[in-house]
Motif scaffolding. Sequence first.
Motif, PDB file in Angstrom:
ATOM      1  N   ILE A  83      23.266 134.495  46.641  1.00  0.00           N
ATOM      2  CA  ILE A  83      23.216 135.248  45.391  1.00  0.00           C
ATOM      3  C   ILE A  83      24.571 135.214  44.849  1.00  0.00           C
ATOM      4  N   LEU A  84      25.558 135.336  45.487  1.00  0.00           N
ATOM      5  CA  LEU A  84      27.230 135.280  44.707  1.00  0.00           C
ATOM      6  C   LEU A  84      27.163 133.836  44.462  1.00  0.00           C
ATOM      7  N   SER A  85      26.963 133.049  44.999  1.00  0.00           N
ATOM      8  CA  SER A  85      27.275 131.474  44.449  1.00  0.00           C
ATOM      9  C   SER A  85      26.461 131.237  43.258  1.00  0.00           C
ATOM     10  N   ILE A  86      25.159 131.688  43.080  1.00  0.00           N
ATOM     11  CA  ILE A  86      24.509 131.637  41.614  1.00  0.00           C
ATOM     12  C   ILE A  86      25.306 132.303  40.889  1.00  0.00           C
ATOM     13  N   ILE A  87      25.774 133.332  41.063  1.00  0.00           N
ATOM     14  CA  ILE A  87      26.617 134.277  39.898  1.00  0.00           C
ATOM     15  C   ILE A  87      27.906 133.364  39.554  1.00  0.00           C
ATOM     16  N   GLY A  88      28.495 132.787  40.677  1.00  0.00           N
ATOM     17  CA  GLY A  88      29.709 132.137  40.474  1.00  0.00           C
ATOM     18  C   GLY A  88      29.476 130.806  39.721  1.00  0.00           C
ATOM     19  N   ILE A  89      28.211 130.247  39.929  1.00  0.00           N
ATOM     20  CA  ILE A  89      27.935 128.885  39.199  1.00  0.00           C
ATOM     21  C   ILE A  89      27.743 129.148  37.523  1.00  0.00           C
ATOM     22  N   TYR A  90      27.483 130.157  37.342  1.00  0.00           N
ATOM     23  CA  TYR A  90      27.251 130.532  35.871  1.00  0.00           C
ATOM     24  C   TYR A  90      28.531 130.645  35.034  1.00  0.00           C
ATOM     25  N   GLN A  91      29.926 130.801  36.089  1.00  0.00           N
ATOM     26  CA  GLN A  91      31.199 131.076  35.430  1.00  0.00           C
ATOM     27  C   GLN A  91      31.931 129.643  35.487  1.00  0.00           C
ATOM     28  N   ILE A  92      31.156 128.779  36.130  1.00  0.00           N
ATOM     29  CA  ILE A  92      31.887 127.093  35.957  1.00  0.00           C
ATOM     30  C   ILE A  92      32.301 126.896  34.521  1.00  0.00           C
ATOM     31  N   LYS A  93      33.173 126.360  34.214  1.00  0.00           N
ATOM     32  CA  LYS A  93      33.655 125.536  32.862  1.00  0.00           C
ATOM     33  C   LYS A  93      33.844 124.059  33.217  1.00  0.00           C
ATOM     34  N   ILE A  94      33.572 123.471  31.990  1.00  0.00           N
ATOM     35  CA  ILE A  94      33.446 122.029  31.979  1.00  0.00           C
ATOM     36  C   ILE A  94      35.123 121.702  31.290  1.00  0.00           C
ATOM     37  N   SER A  95      35.697 120.628  31.970  1.00  0.00           N
ATOM     38  CA  SER A  95      37.011 120.340  31.480  1.00  0.00           C
ATOM     39  C   SER A  95      37.072 118.821  31.091  1.00  0.00           C
ATOM     40  N   GLY A  96      37.397 118.556  29.939  1.00  0.00           N
ATOM     41  CA  GLY A  96      37.437 116.909  29.490  1.00  0.00           C
ATOM     42  C   GLY A  96      38.925 116.507  29.031  1.00  0.00           C
ATOM     43  N   SER A  97      39.795 117.291  29.723  1.00  0.00           N
ATOM     44  CA  SER A  97      41.336 117.179  29.451  1.00  0.00           C
ATOM     45  C   SER A  97      41.770 115.670  30.057  1.00  0.00           C
ATOM     46  N   LEU A  98      42.556 114.926  29.220  1.00  0.00           N
ATOM     47  CA  LEU A  98      43.027 113.612  29.877  1.00  0.00           C
ATOM     48  C   LEU A  98      44.138 114.060  30.791  1.00  0.00           C
ATOM     49  N   ILE A  99      44.972 114.994  30.502  1.00  0.00           N
ATOM     50  CA  ILE A  99      46.038 115.255  31.532  1.00  0.00           C
ATOM     51  C   ILE A  99      46.173 116.248  32.416  1.00  0.00           C
ATOM     52  N   GLU A 100      44.808 117.104  32.511  1.00  0.00           N
ATOM     53  CA  GLU A 100      44.804 118.124  33.272  1.00  0.00           C
ATOM     54  C   GLU A 100      45.130 117.789  34.794  1.00  0.00           C
TER      55      GLU A 100
ATOM     56  N   ASN B 149      21.825 122.109  54.086  1.00  0.00           N
ATOM     57  CA  ASN B 149      22.767 121.342  53.676  1.00  0.00           C
ATOM     58  C   ASN B 149      22.755 121.433  52.027  1.00  0.00           C
ATOM     59  N   ILE B 150      21.732 122.425  51.575  1.00  0.00           N
ATOM     60  CA  ILE B 150      22.225 122.609  49.970  1.00  0.00           C
ATOM     61  C   ILE B 150      22.723 123.815  49.694  1.00  0.00           C
ATOM     62  N   ILE B 151      22.418 124.690  50.541  1.00  0.00           N
ATOM     63  CA  ILE B 151      23.267 126.275  50.625  1.00  0.00           C
ATOM     64  C   ILE B 151      24.734 125.993  50.594  1.00  0.00           C
ATOM     65  N   PRO B 152      25.325 124.942  51.437  1.00  0.00           N
ATOM     66  CA  PRO B 152      26.819 124.936  51.278  1.00  0.00           C
ATOM     67  C   PRO B 152      27.170 124.218  50.122  1.00  0.00           C
ATOM     68  N   LEU B 153      26.398 123.502  49.329  1.00  0.00           N
ATOM     69  CA  LEU B 153      26.775 122.791  47.903  1.00  0.00           C
ATOM     70  C   LEU B 153      26.771 124.002  47.045  1.00  0.00           C
ATOM     71  N   LEU B 154      25.857 125.248  46.916  1.00  0.00           N
ATOM     72  CA  LEU B 154      25.788 125.893  46.092  1.00  0.00           C
ATOM     73  C   LEU B 154      26.839 127.140  46.277  1.00  0.00           C
ATOM     74  N   VAL B 155      27.326 127.179  47.495  1.00  0.00           N
ATOM     75  CA  VAL B 155      28.693 127.947  48.079  1.00  0.00           C
ATOM     76  C   VAL B 155      29.666 127.601  47.301  1.00  0.00           C
ATOM     77  N   THR B 156      29.916 126.202  47.531  1.00  0.00           N
ATOM     78  CA  THR B 156      31.201 125.548  46.849  1.00  0.00           C
ATOM     79  C   THR B 156      31.003 125.785  45.545  1.00  0.00           C
ATOM     80  N   ALA B 157      30.055 125.315  44.751  1.00  0.00           N
ATOM     81  CA  ALA B 157      29.918 125.591  43.256  1.00  0.00           C
ATOM     82  C   ALA B 157      30.206 126.840  42.887  1.00  0.00           C
ATOM     83  N   GLY B 158      29.710 127.862  43.680  1.00  0.00           N
ATOM     84  CA  GLY B 158      30.081 129.191  43.303  1.00  0.00           C
ATOM     85  C   GLY B 158      31.620 129.568  43.378  1.00  0.00           C
TER      86      GLY B 158
END
Length: 799
Positions: free
Chosen positions: A424-441, A649-658
């Motif tokens: 549940i916490l991971s799903i909440i965290g996933i919605y806060q992920i941003k996308i970065s397209g910076s050349l220098i970041e 194996n899918i749950i750890p991926l979701l936790v990392t994304a969160g």
Amino acid sequence: MLKLLTKHFWDVVARLILRNKIVILVGIILITVFFSTKWKNMRFTNTEANLLPDDHEVNLVYNNFLKVFGEEGNLIVLGVKDSTLLTVKNLNAWNNLAQTFKKYPEVETVVSIKDLQKLVKDTKNEKFKLEPFIKDSIKSFSEIEILENDLFNKYPFYDNFLFNKSSKTFRTAIYLKKDIVNTQARKLFIQNNLVPIIEDFETKTNLDIHVSGMPYIRTLNSQNIVDEIGLFVGAALLITSLIFFFFFRSFRATLISLLVVCIGVMWTLGILGLLNYEITVLTALIPPLIIVIGIPNCIFLINKYQHEVKLHGNKVKSLQRVITKVGNATLMTNVTTACGFATFILTESKLLKEFGVVASLSILAIFLLCLLIIPIIYTFLPYPKDRHLEHLNKRWIGGFVNWMVQMVKHNRIAIYSTSLILLILSIIGIYQIKISGSLIEDMPKKTEFFKDIRFFEKEFNGIMPLEFMIDTKRKNGVMKLSTLKRMDELQNLITEIPELSKPISVVDLVKYSKQAYYNGNTKFYQLPTSQENSFILSYAKNSSTKVDLLDNFVDSTGRYARITTFMKDIGTDKMERIEEDIQMKVNKLFPKDRYEVTMTGKAIVFQKGTTYLVKNLAISLSLAIILIALFMAYMFRSVKMIVISLIPNIIPLLVTAGLMGYLGVPIKPSTILVFSIAFGISVDDTIHFLAKYRQELQANNWKIKTSVYGALKETGVSMFYTSIVLFFGFSVFTISSFGGTVALGALVSATLLFAMLSNLLLLPSLLLSLERSIANKEVLKEPSINIIPDEDNDDDDLI
């Protein structure tokens, strides 16, 4: 039948390996020598990483722009912010520095304060002529005062190009020849000429020179990547060998493992050279990855050998069983890991395809090397000493395994509750992920060239080129007054956007021409009226001189115009909003039946590439899951077992994304790799556990609890060993100076740690909770592939 064929196959493999030791070793040496001859083909990429397919619309637009105007990223800028520059000695030295670069064949033109020209009206000949601000050299402070007054107050044309009048920051523009920007010649000029000359100038004048521009940034950034390959390989070897020695307490076993992975790295570099792939920021990660993935293979094989030797003391039989009983399981786990990387081959990105090809081939190669070299070397070595076998009886490992068994026995509700809360916490965290397209970041923050990027961003609003191309759809359409007015309005909008620098185009030259026509009066720095236009154009046509600075802003036919601005380092979200605002203005200003306006540039291509990769992330990860699910379906022939095996194996991926969402780690090209890599590796533990579980079921008359606990005790130690190696192995990437590589290492390490706990706690719990629906011969049919051969007492010597 297939089970017998599999067993027979591995018996034959063991026989071939152990009977042909010398031939195989010579073959490995010859292949290694062959690969080493291909190292000369390795080269670092001279172009930016293009994440988009060649036929993508954004690439087509960019290539069309390059076709009309040529390479746009050919500008190097030198900047100084120092009050002592405006002295006779230092200003002359600054101008002489610019003149120095003009003699190099790689340089197209140099524009410094000394090169600036006044556009002056010649009434007698009815034409414009150019007069330099500085005719020869500065001789007195009064000349400097006059120069300051002219530049800062009288000629707005040059404002914010070579100076920032508010902070009194000056810069010099060096334009490289366009045909060398994407070649080795660019790198050699910057490293062997530009940098030494600037360092010598700083020593003599005590001025701090800031250097930037895409050619310079790319050169120094690529050198950092090359330097870090050796750092990663050395660190990976050190950390994995220390952990290996800690587990086995054997210099012999440690050195054998290091030998194997070093040959694996040599083969990886050879594959890169053989395929003529360039070393990119992604392929540079593969050599240390092979070390990190290869060491667990060595652990499985050497651990099995020592276990067998301790069991019956027969070295030949032990080596035979290493190949027949561990070889198949190791092959399966390496295949699943390779599948995780191979999914990148199916993307349309050339960069990811090459990474996927080299990584998957290298993983299969390291498996082959482990299987061949380790048993063969041990045939020449004496029996392991008692102290080398002590690790098999480590109490603390036994304590860890017993803790897991107790948790699964008595705390399944706690395991499920924890998993659900994390989910549940991971799903909440996933919605806060941003996308970065910076050349220098992802560039190293502590380097001087990165600090210089920030300097120019502050003083001149950015260094990443953003281009607008206006197609008037008719010859000489650019110089129509109506077109110039539309371009001027677009430039005004760009100027109002704080993330963009002051734009420059042919419009500025036309305004400058009107100012010159009115004898330099600054209030006439504006576009001419239709009546004035004819007079001013007549002067311009009679002029034999021109401002070189704007040569490239109109094509030779007069059909295409170009507006150039520079962009700050901003995120994808901001850039998309800016793009929308500009596009709305463009649609109003430029009727589509008469004009076609496109926005492009390296920064746009990179940002669009990041967005493209994010959209393909789901496809790539889904392909990895489907491939591995099909693989497990073939092995276990049970749909229910596939579902049960995928959950841990899918749950750890979701936790990392969160975690990425909570910690503010954006989705970008480097972090996109995390999920497919981690899934391909973590599923290995599941395969080991389920294979042993099924074997225990058969041995224990289909008693679920006994089988689960037996499988947990048997595989828990090896899973713990390999997970620790992988955790610390991937953690090596956190020493990188590149933010993306640090994020990749930390996220994969965290994911694999979660995956280990998930496979050791959640997977057994699921098997126990669902025992009635899965613990029968109809669900768990005879496997297509017997991953872990049944233990037998066959003492036949295959040698």
